[in-house]
Scaffold this motif. Structure first.
Motif, PDB file in Angstrom:
ATOM      1  N   ALA A 209      85.074 -34.279 -32.157  1.00  0.00           N
ATOM      2  CA  ALA A 209      84.262 -35.247 -31.412  1.00  0.00           C
ATOM      3  C   ALA A 209      83.398 -34.559 -30.351  1.00  0.00           C
ATOM      4  CB  ALA A 209      85.163 -36.308 -30.766  1.00  0.00           C
ATOM      5  N   THR A 210      83.846 -33.400 -29.864  1.00  0.00           N
ATOM      6  CA  THR A 210      83.009 -32.650 -28.913  1.00  0.00           C
ATOM      7  C   THR A 210      81.844 -31.977 -29.628  1.00  0.00           C
ATOM      8  OG1 THR A 210      84.151 -30.502 -29.082  1.00  0.00           O
ATOM      9  CG2 THR A 210      85.034 -32.091 -27.486  1.00  0.00           C
ATOM     10  N   GLY A 211      81.937 -31.865 -30.964  1.00  0.00           N
ATOM     11  CA  GLY A 211      80.870 -31.240 -31.728  1.00  0.00           C
ATOM     12  C   GLY A 211      81.248 -29.903 -32.346  1.00  0.00           C
ATOM     13  N   LEU A 212      82.519 -29.520 -32.215  1.00  0.00           N
ATOM     14  CA  LEU A 212      82.962 -28.260 -32.821  1.00  0.00           C
ATOM     15  C   LEU A 212      83.283 -28.460 -34.298  1.00  0.00           C
ATOM     16  CD1 LEU A 212      85.422 -26.991 -30.046  1.00  0.00           C
ATOM     17  CD2 LEU A 212      83.172 -26.036 -30.583  1.00  0.00           C
ATOM     18  N   GLU A 213      83.172 -27.390 -35.074  1.00  0.00           N
ATOM     19  CA  GLU A 213      83.569 -27.397 -36.481  1.00  0.00           C
ATOM     20  C   GLU A 213      85.085 -27.236 -36.580  1.00  0.00           C
ATOM     21  OE1 GLU A 213      81.842 -27.671 -39.292  1.00  0.00           O
ATOM     22  OE2 GLU A 213      79.858 -27.821 -38.334  1.00  0.00           O
ATOM     23  N   ARG A 214      85.717 -28.055 -37.402  1.00  0.00           N
ATOM     24  CA  ARG A 214      87.159 -27.999 -37.621  1.00  0.00           C
ATOM     25  C   ARG A 214      87.635 -26.581 -37.950  1.00  0.00           C
ATOM     26  NH1 ARG A 214      91.447 -31.198 -40.082  1.00  0.00           N
ATOM     27  NH2 ARG A 214      90.280 -32.916 -39.183  1.00  0.00           N
ATOM     28  N   ASN A 215      86.953 -25.923 -38.880  1.00  0.00           N
ATOM     29  CA  ASN A 215      87.431 -24.604 -39.315  1.00  0.00           C
ATOM     30  C   ASN A 215      87.350 -23.563 -38.200  1.00  0.00           C
ATOM     31  OD1 ASN A 215      88.175 -25.483 -41.812  1.00  0.00           O
ATOM     32  ND2 ASN A 215      86.233 -24.912 -42.792  1.00  0.00           N
ATOM     33  N   TYR A 216      86.343 -23.712 -37.357  1.00  0.00           N
ATOM     34  CA  TYR A 216      86.239 -22.787 -36.227  1.00  0.00           C
ATOM     35  C   TYR A 216      87.404 -22.994 -35.258  1.00  0.00           C
ATOM     36  CZ  TYR A 216      84.437 -20.357 -32.126  1.00  0.00           C
ATOM     37  OH  TYR A 216      84.303 -19.520 -31.047  1.00  0.00           O
ATOM     38  N   VAL A 217      87.732 -24.240 -34.997  1.00  0.00           N
ATOM     39  CA  VAL A 217      88.833 -24.542 -34.079  1.00  0.00           C
ATOM     40  C   VAL A 217      90.132 -23.940 -34.601  1.00  0.00           C
ATOM     41  CG1 VAL A 217      90.205 -26.397 -33.050  1.00  0.00           C
ATOM     42  CG2 VAL A 217      87.712 -26.654 -33.289  1.00  0.00           C
TER      43      VAL A 217
ATOM     44  N   THR B  93      79.664 -30.803 -18.944  1.00  0.00           N
ATOM     45  CA  THR B  93      78.725 -30.845 -20.054  1.00  0.00           C
ATOM     46  C   THR B  93      79.505 -30.887 -21.373  1.00  0.00           C
ATOM     47  OG1 THR B  93      78.670 -28.443 -20.306  1.00  0.00           O
ATOM     48  CG2 THR B  93      77.098 -29.421 -18.751  1.00  0.00           C
ATOM     49  N   ARG B  94      78.796 -31.206 -22.422  1.00  0.00           N
ATOM     50  CA  ARG B  94      79.419 -31.194 -23.744  1.00  0.00           C
ATOM     51  C   ARG B  94      79.940 -29.795 -24.075  1.00  0.00           C
ATOM     52  NH1 ARG B  94      78.863 -33.789 -29.247  1.00  0.00           N
ATOM     53  NH2 ARG B  94      77.726 -35.545 -28.387  1.00  0.00           N
ATOM     54  N   GLY B  95      79.180 -28.763 -23.711  1.00  0.00           N
ATOM     55  CA  GLY B  95      79.624 -27.386 -23.975  1.00  0.00           C
ATOM     56  C   GLY B  95      80.910 -27.060 -23.224  1.00  0.00           C
ATOM     57  N   GLN B  96      81.047 -27.548 -22.008  1.00  0.00           N
ATOM     58  CA  GLN B  96      82.279 -27.310 -21.253  1.00  0.00           C
ATOM     59  C   GLN B  96      83.458 -28.048 -21.875  1.00  0.00           C
ATOM     60  OE1 GLN B  96      80.641 -28.466 -17.486  1.00  0.00           O
ATOM     61  NE2 GLN B  96      80.064 -26.362 -16.935  1.00  0.00           N
ATOM     62  N   LEU B  97      83.206 -29.261 -22.355  1.00  0.00           N
ATOM     63  CA  LEU B  97      84.275 -29.998 -23.033  1.00  0.00           C
ATOM     64  C   LEU B  97      84.645 -29.330 -24.357  1.00  0.00           C
ATOM     65  CD1 LEU B  97      83.081 -33.602 -22.201  1.00  0.00           C
ATOM     66  CD2 LEU B  97      85.278 -32.610 -21.522  1.00  0.00           C
ATOM     67  N   GLN B  98      83.667 -28.734 -25.032  1.00  0.00           N
ATOM     68  CA  GLN B  98      83.974 -27.967 -26.241  1.00  0.00           C
ATOM     69  C   GLN B  98      84.897 -26.789 -25.914  1.00  0.00           C
ATOM     70  OE1 GLN B  98      80.107 -26.896 -27.750  1.00  0.00           O
ATOM     71  NE2 GLN B  98      79.893 -28.776 -28.959  1.00  0.00           N
ATOM     72  N   ALA B  99      84.541 -26.067 -24.858  1.00  0.00           N
ATOM     73  CA  ALA B  99      85.360 -24.910 -24.466  1.00  0.00           C
ATOM     74  C   ALA B  99      86.779 -25.346 -24.130  1.00  0.00           C
ATOM     75  CB  ALA B  99      84.715 -24.200 -23.276  1.00  0.00           C
ATOM     76  N   TRP B 100      86.891 -26.468 -23.461  1.00  0.00           N
ATOM     77  CA  TRP B 100      88.212 -26.998 -23.101  1.00  0.00           C
ATOM     78  C   TRP B 100      88.992 -27.397 -24.354  1.00  0.00           C
ATOM     79  CZ3 TRP B 100      89.477 -32.420 -23.545  1.00  0.00           C
ATOM     80  CH2 TRP B 100      90.738 -32.754 -23.043  1.00  0.00           C
ATOM     81  N   ALA B 101      88.367 -28.174 -25.236  1.00  0.00           N
ATOM     82  CA  ALA B 101      89.068 -28.654 -26.436  1.00  0.00           C
ATOM     83  C   ALA B 101      89.468 -27.477 -27.327  1.00  0.00           C
ATOM     84  CB  ALA B 101      88.178 -29.635 -27.211  1.00  0.00           C
ATOM     85  N   LEU B 102      88.576 -26.494 -27.452  1.00  0.00           N
ATOM     86  CA  LEU B 102      88.856 -25.320 -28.281  1.00  0.00           C
ATOM     87  C   LEU B 102      90.050 -24.543 -27.748  1.00  0.00           C
ATOM     88  CD1 LEU B 102      87.880 -23.326 -30.534  1.00  0.00           C
ATOM     89  CD2 LEU B 102      86.640 -22.133 -28.713  1.00  0.00           C
ATOM     90  N   ASN B 103      90.029 -24.241 -26.463  1.00  0.00           N
ATOM     91  CA  ASN B 103      91.098 -23.435 -25.886  1.00  0.00           C
ATOM     92  C   ASN B 103      92.407 -24.201 -25.804  1.00  0.00           C
ATOM     93  OD1 ASN B 103      90.282 -20.610 -24.867  1.00  0.00           O
ATOM     94  ND2 ASN B 103      88.487 -21.896 -24.520  1.00  0.00           N
ATOM     95  N   ARG B 104      92.319 -25.464 -25.462  1.00  0.00           N
ATOM     96  CA  ARG B 104      93.516 -26.287 -25.388  1.00  0.00           C
ATOM     97  C   ARG B 104      94.143 -26.473 -26.772  1.00  0.00           C
ATOM     98  NH1 ARG B 104      96.820 -29.682 -21.602  1.00  0.00           N
ATOM     99  NH2 ARG B 104      97.959 -30.926 -23.097  1.00  0.00           N
ATOM    100  N   TYR B 105      93.335 -26.354 -27.814  1.00  0.00           N
ATOM    101  CA  TYR B 105      93.899 -26.419 -29.166  1.00  0.00           C
ATOM    102  C   TYR B 105      94.945 -25.335 -29.363  1.00  0.00           C
ATOM    103  CZ  TYR B 105      94.621 -26.047 -34.140  1.00  0.00           C
ATOM    104  OH  TYR B 105      95.227 -25.958 -35.369  1.00  0.00           O
ATOM    105  N   TYR B 106      94.704 -24.163 -28.790  1.00  0.00           N
ATOM    106  CA  TYR B 106      95.705 -23.106 -28.946  1.00  0.00           C
ATOM    107  C   TYR B 106      97.042 -23.563 -28.359  1.00  0.00           C
ATOM    108  CZ  TYR B 106      98.090 -18.661 -28.967  1.00  0.00           C
ATOM    109  OH  TYR B 106      99.023 -17.682 -29.195  1.00  0.00           O
ATOM    110  N   TYR B 107      97.000 -24.197 -27.196  1.00  0.00           N
ATOM    111  CA  TYR B 107      98.235 -24.745 -26.612  1.00  0.00           C
ATOM    112  C   TYR B 107      98.857 -25.775 -27.544  1.00  0.00           C
ATOM    113  CZ  TYR B 107     101.246 -27.315 -23.362  1.00  0.00           C
ATOM    114  OH  TYR B 107     102.312 -27.946 -22.758  1.00  0.00           O
ATOM    115  N   GLN B 108      98.053 -26.731 -27.990  1.00  0.00           N
ATOM    116  CA  GLN B 108      98.589 -27.791 -28.863  1.00  0.00           C
ATOM    117  C   GLN B 108      99.213 -27.207 -30.122  1.00  0.00           C
ATOM    118  OE1 GLN B 108      97.630 -30.482 -26.133  1.00  0.00           O
ATOM    119  NE2 GLN B 108      98.665 -30.997 -28.022  1.00  0.00           N
TER     120      GLN B 108
END
Lengths: 256, 256
Positions: free
Chosen positions: A113-121, A49-64
């Motif tokens: 693109a997943t729909g998260l806010e930049r500042n939150y990420v 789902t989009r929410g699952q992709l958000q969770a992935w992109a958000l958490n993976r951002y910490y790695y990046q």
């Protein structure tokens, strides 16, 4: 501290040829790289789902966001200007030359693109502790190990091009709203193989004993574990209901 | 490194009374301590198989085995002989006075009661990387923080007696084969409250500013995250099929 790398047993004393070493490393990737992880398999089948992709992109951002810090820790281990010149390319790839460029910025664009806010990420809020601990284990591995082991821990890039290529194809098909955010992966298609070739050549020539070769192999295994554990945490929290740890990101209800 | 603890916002500048601080700490425990984790809820309802309890005992052994190392790191931060005398009791509790005694040994006996071989447990083989990374994050937190924060990270013991008491009752009912292995928990019923009372008194008197009080609260939150993430990894790998990471412990097929 507790992440000491294994030393080989008495039977493992013969130096491996380059080909044998490369075969061992490829076997590690085939068995342990996260292209086989259930969360990635779901992603590539279009099941997230989009929410699952958000969770992935958000958490993976910490790695990046930790990658250039990892590369700075590694750079600090070398007293060879030529090595440092080559390796610093990685920091440049991720940080860019100016605000708004570089891999870290491109990952933020994917998260948007997943729909998260930049500042939150960027805030680091809502991250899964399991992801933080795995990524911090990568920083600790690089910081506390020899330059040889630190370089070897980057060898997962040997396997990333195929995964990224497949991921881009499947994202375009199953999650077209992500298409504006795929620039990060586009860049990595050429960067990762160049980086991996240098690192493979480095460990091949600088692991002078069988024990050092085994350290190189173990470092790649540990790095695979670090990538895999991040997806374990994401898959656990966001696929079955009721598992999101206290204080972590909660996706808005979504229909896929 | 990336586990920097949060500092309070501008609004949070008034010193908390002891009672207010204790209330804040109790609230963290109520919301974030792992007595609420789905794996523990399953355990206490008698829903776990022997293989799942083996996976839990095996992985949790890694945590238990690091506790005296954590306490040694903490001891090394204090220049006060009286503090060190009190705190070293914890090392003694876990290591005992001689082989065959102490909390680490008692945990091995619990693991044996699940049906695991002692030597396998001690070997460190088959552990979930997610558990290793979480436990190592605890060692890093204690090693890299102030003595105040290190002591505060032990405050989960404020909540452990109730959990252990419930766990012992439920284990006797649902998993009677574990009864020969419950000595560890029996010991902790008295040790944990004594240790927690000392640590609570310490942080209450040594956090001299609101910022330090917030550091204490954040340290307890982080420790809760460390405990929770271990169960996330265990629950993910061993409850749904197909999720055991490469190279990790695989229980023999069991019927419960």
């Amino acid at each position: 501290m507790a992440t000491q790398l294994a030393t080989p047993g008495a039977a493992e004393t013969g130096l491996l040829t380059y080909q044998e070493l490369h075969d061992r490393l490829r076997a590690v990737g085939g068995a342990r790289y996260h292209h086989r992880h259930p969360f990635h398999l779901r992603m590539h089948k279009g099941e997230l789902t989009r929410g699952q992709l958000q969770a992935w992109a958000l958490n993976r951002y910490y790695y990046q966001s930790r990658i250039p810090i990892k590369d700075a820790l590694l750079l600090a281990k070398s007293d060879d200007p030529a090595f440092r010149r080559t390796w610093r390319k990685r920091i440049l790839d991720h940080d860019g030359d100016t605000d708004g460029y570089g891999g870290v910025e491109k990952w933020i664009q994917l998260a948007e693109a997943t729909g998260l806010e930049r500042n939150y990420v960027i805030s680091g809020k809502g991250l899964l502790p399991g992801v933080i601990f795995a990524v911090d284990a990568y920083l600790a591995l690089v910081r506390d190990s020899s330059l040889l082991v630190a370089v070897a821990s980057s060898l997962t890039e040997l396997f990333s091009r195929d995964l990224i290529s497949l991921r881009m194809d499947q994202m375009r098909i199953h999650y077209p709203y992500l298409i504006p955010g795929l620039a990060y992966f586009q860049g990595r298609l050429t960067q990762a193989p160049e980086d991996a070739a240098f690192a493979l050549d480095y460990v091949s020539t600088h692991a002078k004993t069988r024990a050092e070769q085994e350290q190189v192999i173990r470092a790649l295994e540990r790095k695979c574990e670090i990538l895999w554990a991040q997806l374990d945490a994401i898959d656990y929290a966001y696929v079955q209901p009721g598992n999101i740890p206290p204080g972590c990101f909660v996706p808005q209800t979504d229909a896929g």
